[in-house]
Design a protein around this motif. Structure first.
Motif, PDB file in Angstrom:
ATOM      1  N   THR A 112      31.256  82.359 108.800  1.00  0.00           N
ATOM      2  CA  THR A 112      32.503  81.907 109.420  1.00  0.00           C
ATOM      3  C   THR A 112      32.239  81.306 110.788  1.00  0.00           C
ATOM      4  OG1 THR A 112      33.772  83.598 108.246  1.00  0.00           O
ATOM      5  CG2 THR A 112      34.804  82.616 110.174  1.00  0.00           C
ATOM      6  N   LEU A 137      30.505  77.104 104.944  1.00  0.00           N
ATOM      7  CA  LEU A 137      30.762  78.479 104.523  1.00  0.00           C
ATOM      8  C   LEU A 137      29.980  78.837 103.268  1.00  0.00           C
ATOM      9  CD1 LEU A 137      34.635  78.755 105.067  1.00  0.00           C
ATOM     10  CD2 LEU A 137      32.841  79.821 106.434  1.00  0.00           C
ATOM     11  N   ALA A 144      41.970  80.311 110.515  1.00  0.00           N
ATOM     12  CA  ALA A 144      41.552  80.039 109.140  1.00  0.00           C
ATOM     13  C   ALA A 144      42.492  79.051 108.458  1.00  0.00           C
ATOM     14  CB  ALA A 144      41.484  81.343 108.353  1.00  0.00           C
ATOM     15  N   VAL A 176      35.794  84.837 105.588  1.00  0.00           N
ATOM     16  CA  VAL A 176      36.815  85.157 106.594  1.00  0.00           C
ATOM     17  C   VAL A 176      37.183  86.631 106.517  1.00  0.00           C
ATOM     18  CG1 VAL A 176      39.181  84.687 107.355  1.00  0.00           C
ATOM     19  CG2 VAL A 176      37.698  82.794 106.641  1.00  0.00           C
ATOM     20  N   THR A 217      34.625  88.559 108.302  1.00  0.00           N
ATOM     21  CA  THR A 217      34.834  88.451 109.749  1.00  0.00           C
ATOM     22  C   THR A 217      35.936  89.395 110.212  1.00  0.00           C
ATOM     23  OG1 THR A 217      34.160  86.138 109.662  1.00  0.00           O
ATOM     24  CG2 THR A 217      35.393  86.835 111.604  1.00  0.00           C
TER      25      THR A 217
END
Length: 249
Positions: free
Chosen positions: A86, A103, A218, A229, A232
């Protein structure tokens, strides 16, 4: 939700590298309420390492380093990988297509390296401070951090649209409102039991704000969330809860 045993096995199989196999046909979206339980297991693994290291008279920093490494190994660095990807994608890409390409790229770039360094330093630093007061506070903080961080993930998965029609996040599905609420409640209860009301409230406020910012980023960057994501988001939760535990003993 599926059966409790089915959901637990599916949750542990996804969140850890423990020798547990997800039952055939299990839906991760249905089992997502077990994420905080899987997190507590990971936290206990790290806690055992802290206890063992301190029992061997290793300094708190070394004990904390070994514990964080143990939790990363227990999860197969699943969330660390998401954080690095990310950071690379959001930091190095400008157009949606390019960000999604980054990604998916298994290689790690400068942004990813820096993000991992910061993540490990913050977690080890906070845990080292707690371990200086003994194994007990460090163990409780690890359990709270891993359970609490994962407790917020199903709500994030439900609230933020998926960025693409394939990949880990899409395959996991969208948790129901009951599943998201159950996971959040479990995460809060475990954090409350481990850290008390004050630290739990502060952690919840900080995490809610951080995840709101991450969701906004995002959506702006790629139109929603992906598995990276979500990784993260989990890392943010771990860091914030550990820092709060260290700041509010």
């Amino acid at each position: 939700m599926g059966g409790i045993n089915t959901d637990l096995r599916a949750g542990l199989a996804f969140c850890t590298r423990l020798p547990v196999t997800a039952p055939a046909g299990a839906r991760l979206a249905d089992a997502a309420w077990t994420f905080p339980i899987a997190g507590a297991v990971v936290g206990l693994i790290g806690g055992f390492v802290v206890y063992l290291a301190l029992s061997l008279n290793l300094p708190p920093f070394a004990a904390a380093t070994l514990a964080v490494a143990a939790t990363a190994l227990a999860t197969g660095c699943l969330h660390e990988d998401g954080l690095a990807d990310t950071a690379d994608g959001f930091g190095g890409g400008h157009e949606r297509k390019r960000v999604l390409e980054i990604l998916r790229d298994s290689r790690i770039g400068t942004y990813g390296v820096i993000a991992l360094i910061v993540s490990f330093l913050l977690r080890i630093g906070a845990l080292s401070s707690l371990a200086a007061a003994g194994a007990g506070p460090a163990i409780l903080a690890l359990i709270a951090a891993h359970a609490g961080a994962r407790g917020a993930l199903p709500l994030f998965m439900r609230a933020v649209p998926r960025a693409r029609m394939d990949g880990l996040s899409h395959g996991a599905g969208r948790p129901s409102a009951n599943v998201a609420a159950g996971a959040l409640a479990l995460g809060v209860v475990v954090t409350l039991a481990c850290l008390g009301l004050g630290a739990t409230l502060v952690s919840a406020i900080l995490l809610a704000g951080t995840l709101a910012v991450l969701a906004r980023m995002a959506i702006a960057k790629i139109g929603g969330q992906t598995g990276d994501v979500l990784g993260t988001a989990e890392q943010a939760g771990e860091i914030l809860i550990l820092l709060t535990a260290a700041a509010l003993p």
